[in-house]
Design a protein around this motif. Structure first.
Motif, PDB file in Angstrom:
ATOM      1  N   ASN A 193      -1.225 -28.281  53.441  1.00 41.64           N
ATOM      2  CA  ASN A 193      -0.211 -28.780  54.361  1.00 41.64           C
ATOM      3  C   ASN A 193       1.141 -28.257  53.873  1.00 41.64           C
ATOM      4  O   ASN A 193       1.816 -28.926  53.089  1.00 41.64           O
ATOM      5  CB  ASN A 193      -0.230 -30.311  54.379  1.00 41.64           C
ATOM      6  N   PRO A 194       1.556 -27.061  54.316  1.00 40.61           N
ATOM      7  CA  PRO A 194       2.791 -26.464  53.798  1.00 40.61           C
ATOM      8  C   PRO A 194       4.033 -27.219  54.245  1.00 40.61           C
ATOM      9  O   PRO A 194       4.135 -27.657  55.392  1.00 40.61           O
ATOM     10  CB  PRO A 194       2.768 -25.043  54.376  1.00 40.61           C
ATOM     11  N   THR A 211       0.779 -25.229  41.989  1.00 37.75           N
ATOM     12  CA  THR A 211       0.858 -26.383  41.093  1.00 37.75           C
ATOM     13  C   THR A 211       0.736 -27.641  41.947  1.00 37.75           C
ATOM     14  O   THR A 211       1.088 -27.636  43.125  1.00 37.75           O
ATOM     15  CB  THR A 211       2.184 -26.432  40.299  1.00 37.75           C
ATOM     16  N   ASN A 212       0.236 -28.723  41.346  1.00 36.55           N
ATOM     17  CA  ASN A 212       0.161 -29.984  42.091  1.00 36.55           C
ATOM     18  C   ASN A 212      -0.072 -31.160  41.143  1.00 36.55           C
ATOM     19  O   ASN A 212      -0.317 -30.980  39.951  1.00 36.55           O
ATOM     20  CB  ASN A 212      -0.936 -29.910  43.164  1.00 36.55           C
ATOM     21  N   ASN A 213       0.015 -32.354  41.689  1.00 37.99           N
ATOM     22  CA  ASN A 213      -0.169 -33.586  40.912  1.00 37.99           C
ATOM     23  C   ASN A 213      -1.459 -34.317  41.227  1.00 37.99           C
ATOM     24  O   ASN A 213      -1.750 -35.343  40.617  1.00 37.99           O
ATOM     25  CB  ASN A 213       0.994 -34.552  41.188  1.00 37.99           C
ATOM     26  N   LYS A 214      -2.221 -33.815  42.176  1.00 35.60           N
ATOM     27  CA  LYS A 214      -3.383 -34.551  42.659  1.00 35.60           C
ATOM     28  C   LYS A 214      -4.660 -34.259  41.872  1.00 35.60           C
ATOM     29  O   LYS A 214      -5.381 -35.173  41.463  1.00 35.60           O
ATOM     30  CB  LYS A 214      -3.612 -34.226  44.139  1.00 35.60           C
ATOM     31  N   GLY A 217       2.790 -30.753  45.664  1.00 36.72           N
ATOM     32  CA  GLY A 217       2.767 -29.569  44.819  1.00 36.72           C
ATOM     33  C   GLY A 217       3.741 -28.495  45.257  1.00 36.72           C
ATOM     34  O   GLY A 217       4.551 -28.681  46.177  1.00 36.72           O
ATOM     35  N   ASN A 218       3.623 -27.387  44.602  1.00 35.20           N
ATOM     36  CA  ASN A 218       4.540 -26.265  44.787  1.00 35.20           C
ATOM     37  C   ASN A 218       3.721 -24.991  44.744  1.00 35.20           C
ATOM     38  O   ASN A 218       2.630 -24.963  44.165  1.00 35.20           O
ATOM     39  CB  ASN A 218       5.574 -26.279  43.645  1.00 35.20           C
ATOM     40  N   LEU A 226      -3.433 -30.717  50.476  1.00 31.52           N
ATOM     41  CA  LEU A 226      -2.300 -30.813  49.552  1.00 31.52           C
ATOM     42  C   LEU A 226      -0.995 -30.499  50.279  1.00 31.52           C
ATOM     43  O   LEU A 226      -0.882 -29.496  50.986  1.00 31.52           O
ATOM     44  CB  LEU A 226      -2.465 -29.845  48.378  1.00 31.52           C
ATOM     45  N   ARG A 227      -0.010 -31.374  50.091  1.00 28.85           N
ATOM     46  CA  ARG A 227       1.317 -31.143  50.658  1.00 28.85           C
ATOM     47  C   ARG A 227       2.090 -30.262  49.677  1.00 28.85           C
ATOM     48  O   ARG A 227       2.517 -30.732  48.618  1.00 28.85           O
ATOM     49  CB  ARG A 227       2.044 -32.459  50.871  1.00 28.85           C
TER      50      ARG A 227
END
Length: 330
Positions: free
Chosen positions: A183-184, A148-151, A203-204, A163-164
């Protein structure tokens, strides 16, 4: 004499309370009670009480009330907490062979995963916990993990680049996400919502049910069904508790765990589509990855899988992989 009788009576009351307390299993787990794992723990409690005739009962503590996964491991080792459920990723620091279950894109279906966990090699890995003062009883899980993410929507390997993403403190998880270009960011589960809400991370990577139960839909826009890891977990008890149970009670508790494993799988399967529908209704965009694109993800993490297997006895790796292959298509 009166004082002696009073003191004796008081001592008996204390001893009685201690004995009763010894029969109560304090069960720590990190997610909300209304999640599939919460329902699973409640089912286990119900079965333990029924199978022991009330001689052993379970008191559940959801939402990391007694500590996060790593803290729960230590508490169980010390006998402070009698039981917990922890991901194989969290337990791999103690028993490295659990990383064979953590290898990315190893399992194509839950049926295949279940068959391997219940095989001789799956039980051999579980047994390796006991020298660490905890007794592994069976495997439960939360479901396959997705991004999942917001970007942006994720449909290609390039879409995850940079993505972080929050993950578990596990080298296999970290190496795999890095290999895919992310980028974990390892974080304890209880800190994840705030980190997403504040934008500290983008994100997650987590099971859909946890995205729902943890209300992550409030702080995440996009969900992609990558199914890159399983969230396989181990239900275990402290050796201190285990050694204090009668043999018949040990049998009952182990049987309750195995029966609950079946229940766990059923509610994950039954709730899968409903969870996706719920998340879509809450505004999340749900995407899938085309098979040819998913093959690129698999290729990216291939060196990580090779690195995992190189750590273990070749015969053990061969036995594990034989079970994986034998149960493909289940």
């Amino acid at each position: 004499m009166t004082n002696f009788k009073a003191a004796t009576a008081a001592s008996l009351i204390v001893l009685g309370a201690t004995a009763a307390q010894a029969d109560v299993i304090k069960f720590s787990y990190p997610v909300a009670e209304d999640s599939t794992m919460g329902q699973t723990v409640n089912k286990f409690a119900e079965l333990v009480e029924a199978k022991t005739g009330g001689a052993v009962t379970v008191k559940a503590f959801p939402s990391a009330q007694l500590g996060n996964e790593i803290q729960s491991i230590s508490a169980a080792q010390g006998g402070i907490v009698e039981a917990a459920v922890t991901t194989t990723a969290g337990l791999a620091a103690m028993v490295p062979e659990f990383d064979m279950f953590n290898a990315p894109f190893t399992f194509d279906s839950y049926a295949q995963l279940d068959a391997v966990t219940r095989s001789a090699v799956g039980n051999d890995i579980l047994a390796k916990l006991e020298p660490n003062n905890i007794v592994g009883l069976c495997y439960w899980d939360y479901g396959f993990r997705n991004i999942t993410n917001n970007k942006r929507p994720v449909k290609t390997l390039e879409d995850v680049s940079g993505l972080r993403v929050r993950t578990i403190q596990n080298a296999v998880y970290i190496d795999s996400l890095q290999a895919m270009g992310m980028n974990p960011t390892p974080l304890p589960f209880p800190e994840t919502f705030t980190a997403l809400e504040t934008g500290a991370i983008d994100g997650n990577e987590i099971a859909n049910d946890v995205t729902r139960a943890g209300s992550f839909f409030e702080v995440q826009k996009y969900l992609t069904e990558t199914r890159h890891f399983t969230t396989l977990s181990v239900m275990y008890v402290s050796k201190k508790l285990w050694d204090g149970l009668e043999p018949a009670e040990q049998t009952a508790v182990r049987e309750a765990c195995l029966e609950t494993s079946e229940f766990n799988r059923q509610i994950i399967n039954d709730g899968a589509q409903g969870t996706l529908d719920f998340l879509a209704e809450k505004g999340m965009q749900i995407d899938e990855i085309a098979p040819e694109e998913l093959a690129r993800f698999r290729t990216a993490v291939a060196p990580v899988v090779e690195k995992i297997n190189a750590r273990f006895d070749p015969a053990f790796v061969q036995a594990f992989q034989a079970e994986v292959e034998a149960n493909k298509g289940n």
